[in-house]
Design a protein around this motif. Structure first.
Motif, PDB file in Angstrom:
ATOM      1  N   GLY A  11       0.799  -1.235   0.000  1.00  0.00           N
ATOM      2  CA  GLY A  11       0.000   0.000   0.000  1.00  0.00           C
ATOM      3  C   GLY A  11       0.815   1.259   0.000  1.00  0.00           C
ATOM      4  N   ARG A  12       2.133   1.137  -0.087  1.00  0.00           N
ATOM      5  CA  ARG A  12       2.963   2.345   0.000  1.00  0.00           C
ATOM      6  C   ARG A  12       2.984   3.063  -1.332  1.00  0.00           C
ATOM      7  N   ILE A  13       2.877   4.390  -1.309  1.00  0.00           N
ATOM      8  CA  ILE A  13       2.927   5.242  -2.497  1.00  0.00           C
ATOM      9  C   ILE A  13       4.114   6.187  -2.350  1.00  0.00           C
ATOM     10  N   LYS A  14       5.010   6.176  -3.376  1.00  0.00           N
ATOM     11  CA  LYS A  14       6.175   7.042  -3.321  1.00  0.00           C
ATOM     12  C   LYS A  14       5.764   8.493  -3.512  1.00  0.00           C
ATOM     13  N   VAL A  15       6.155   9.320  -2.613  1.00  0.00           N
ATOM     14  CA  VAL A  15       5.833  10.751  -2.673  1.00  0.00           C
ATOM     15  C   VAL A  15       7.148  11.516  -2.747  1.00  0.00           C
ATOM     16  N   PRO A  16       7.355  12.398  -3.758  1.00  0.00           N
ATOM     17  CA  PRO A  16       8.610  13.150  -3.848  1.00  0.00           C
ATOM     18  C   PRO A  16       8.774  14.064  -2.647  1.00  0.00           C
ATOM     19  N   PRO A  17      10.015  14.372  -2.303  1.00  0.00           N
ATOM     20  CA  PRO A  17      10.238  15.249  -1.152  1.00  0.00           C
ATOM     21  C   PRO A  17       9.653  16.638  -1.410  1.00  0.00           C
ATOM     22  N   PRO A  18       9.221  17.287  -0.402  1.00  0.00           N
ATOM     23  CA  PRO A  18       8.621  18.621  -0.592  1.00  0.00           C
ATOM     24  C   PRO A  18       9.658  19.639  -1.037  1.00  0.00           C
ATOM     25  N   VAL A  19       9.253  20.597  -1.871  1.00  0.00           N
ATOM     26  CA  VAL A  19      10.113  21.637  -2.408  1.00  0.00           C
ATOM     27  C   VAL A  19       9.685  22.961  -1.801  1.00  0.00           C
ATOM     28  N   ASP A  20      10.726  23.684  -1.309  1.00  0.00           N
ATOM     29  CA  ASP A  20      10.456  24.998  -0.731  1.00  0.00           C
ATOM     30  C   ASP A  20      10.305  26.007  -1.860  1.00  0.00           C
ATOM     31  N   PRO A  21       9.188  26.680  -1.993  1.00  0.00           N
ATOM     32  CA  PRO A  21       9.008  27.633  -3.098  1.00  0.00           C
ATOM     33  C   PRO A  21      10.010  28.772  -3.057  1.00  0.00           C
ATOM     34  N   VAL A  22      10.345  29.232  -1.865  1.00  0.00           N
ATOM     35  CA  VAL A  22      11.302  30.345  -1.756  1.00  0.00           C
ATOM     36  C   VAL A  22      12.680  29.896  -2.240  1.00  0.00           C
ATOM     37  N   GLU A  23      13.065  28.686  -1.824  1.00  0.00           N
ATOM     38  CA  GLU A  23      14.363  28.157  -2.265  1.00  0.00           C
ATOM     39  C   GLU A  23      14.389  27.940  -3.771  1.00  0.00           C
ATOM     40  N   MET A  24      13.282  27.487  -4.340  1.00  0.00           N
ATOM     41  CA  MET A  24      13.218  27.274  -5.780  1.00  0.00           C
ATOM     42  C   MET A  24      13.378  28.585  -6.532  1.00  0.00           C
ATOM     43  N   VAL A  25      12.765  29.643  -6.047  1.00  0.00           N
ATOM     44  CA  VAL A  25      12.895  30.957  -6.694  1.00  0.00           C
ATOM     45  C   VAL A  25      14.341  31.440  -6.629  1.00  0.00           C
ATOM     46  N   VAL A  26      14.972  31.265  -5.484  1.00  0.00           N
ATOM     47  CA  VAL A  26      16.366  31.702  -5.331  1.00  0.00           C
ATOM     48  C   VAL A  26      17.291  30.923  -6.276  1.00  0.00           C
ATOM     49  N   LEU A  27      17.043  29.605  -6.355  1.00  0.00           N
ATOM     50  CA  LEU A  27      17.869  28.791  -7.236  1.00  0.00           C
ATOM     51  C   LEU A  27      17.701  29.189  -8.697  1.00  0.00           C
ATOM     52  N   LYS A  28      16.481  29.460  -9.114  1.00  0.00           N
ATOM     53  CA  LYS A  28      16.267  29.879 -10.487  1.00  0.00           C
ATOM     54  C   LYS A  28      16.959  31.200 -10.783  1.00  0.00           C
ATOM     55  N   GLU A  29      16.893  32.132  -9.854  1.00  0.00           N
ATOM     56  CA  GLU A  29      17.558  33.430 -10.058  1.00  0.00           C
ATOM     57  C   GLU A  29      19.080  33.249 -10.157  1.00  0.00           C
ATOM     58  N   ARG A  30      19.599  32.443  -9.263  1.00  0.00           N
ATOM     59  CA  ARG A  30      21.055  32.242  -9.283  1.00  0.00           C
ATOM     60  C   ARG A  30      21.498  31.514 -10.563  1.00  0.00           C
ATOM     61  N   TYR A  31      20.697  30.567 -11.014  1.00  0.00           N
ATOM     62  CA  TYR A  31      21.054  29.859 -12.233  1.00  0.00           C
ATOM     63  C   TYR A  31      21.008  30.790 -13.438  1.00  0.00           C
ATOM     64  N   THR A  32      19.991  31.683 -13.484  1.00  0.00           N
ATOM     65  CA  THR A  32      19.906  32.663 -14.558  1.00  0.00           C
ATOM     66  C   THR A  32      21.104  33.604 -14.522  1.00  0.00           C
ATOM     67  N   GLU A  33      21.483  34.045 -13.313  1.00  0.00           N
ATOM     68  CA  GLU A  33      22.651  34.916 -13.173  1.00  0.00           C
ATOM     69  C   GLU A  33      23.931  34.194 -13.602  1.00  0.00           C
ATOM     70  N   TYR A  34      24.041  32.919 -13.261  1.00  0.00           N
ATOM     71  CA  TYR A  34      25.224  32.129 -13.656  1.00  0.00           C
ATOM     72  C   TYR A  34      25.329  32.024 -15.179  1.00  0.00           C
ATOM     73  N   LYS A  35      24.205  31.770 -15.853  1.00  0.00           N
ATOM     74  CA  LYS A  35      24.225  31.672 -17.310  1.00  0.00           C
ATOM     75  C   LYS A  35      24.616  33.004 -17.940  1.00  0.00           C
ATOM     76  N   LEU A  36      24.124  34.116 -17.379  1.00  0.00           N
ATOM     77  CA  LEU A  36      24.489  35.422 -17.928  1.00  0.00           C
ATOM     78  C   LEU A  36      25.985  35.694 -17.758  1.00  0.00           C
ATOM     79  N   ILE A  37      26.519  35.372 -16.588  1.00  0.00           N
ATOM     80  CA  ILE A  37      27.951  35.608 -16.335  1.00  0.00           C
ATOM     81  C   ILE A  37      28.810  34.761 -17.284  1.00  0.00           C
TER      82      ILE A  37
END
Length: 207
Positions: free
Chosen positions: A43-69
């Protein structure tokens, strides 16, 4: 009878088992792809780990900045390479390189001329030595032929003189009677024996 509880019961069963019995311990192997799901996980159902929305936004910004640099750095490096290439082709570096190549070419041509002159002198000297050696051999061969011819003439002269001396002892019609009388007056005995040194050791008496 005793109650089987845990690992101790297995050990007790081993100790109390008859000596003649063969005990086979069960070994837990790896599951194959066709084995069913374990009952504890049905009966076990695999559930992905929860994602912090604030952390996801920060990571996207940093990745965009990295690509620009990284893009800016690549463009900067490319511009520098193209600028250096252009300066080498049309700028002062190209002139300096052309001047160095011209100096190197003049130095190499000078060395080539000196080497050609040295080789020419060595070739002339070698040809002169070969000509002198050929002339010397030619003169030596002529002298050798002249000496051989002189020796041949002298040998023939000796043969002629010897033949002339031998002719004096030839028997001819004019001196035939005289030679017969001399042979009768001075008989010679050729019936003799000689030793290893060539001395006559035994000779018969003429009758």
């Amino acid at each position: 009878m005793f109650q089987v509880v845990g690992g101790r019961s297995v050990q007790a069963a081993r100790l109390l088992a008859p000596r003649s019995a063969v005990l086979v311990e069960a070994v837990r192997g790896r599951k194959s792809r066709t084995d069913p799901v374990a009952k504890s996980k049905e009966g076990r159902i695999k559930v992905p780990p929860p994602v912090d929305p604030v952390e996801m936004v920060v990571l996207k910004e940093r990745y965009t900045e990295y690509k620009l640099i990284m893009r800016a750095l690549r463009l900067e490096f490319k511009e520098e390479v193209l600028r250096k290439k252009y300066e080498e082709e049309t700028g002062s570096q190209a002139e300096e390189r052309a001047r160095q190549e011209a100096e190197e070419h003049r130095a190499l041509m000078g060395w080539n001329n000196e080497e050609n002159l040295r080789m020419l002198k060595a070739r002339i000297l070698r040809v002169q030595k070969e000509a002198e050696e050929a002339e010397r051999k030619k003169i030596e061969a002529a002298i050798q032929r002249e000496q051989e011819q002189q020796e041949f003439i002298k040998e023939k002269e000796r043969e002629i003189l010897q033949l002339q001396e031998e002719v004096k002892n030839f028997i001819t019609m004019e001196n035939l009677d005289q030679r017969i009388e001399e042979a009768l007056d001075n008989p010679k005995n050729y019936n003799f024996a000689v030793n290893k040194e060539g001395k006559v050791i035994k000779q018969t008496v003429l009758q």
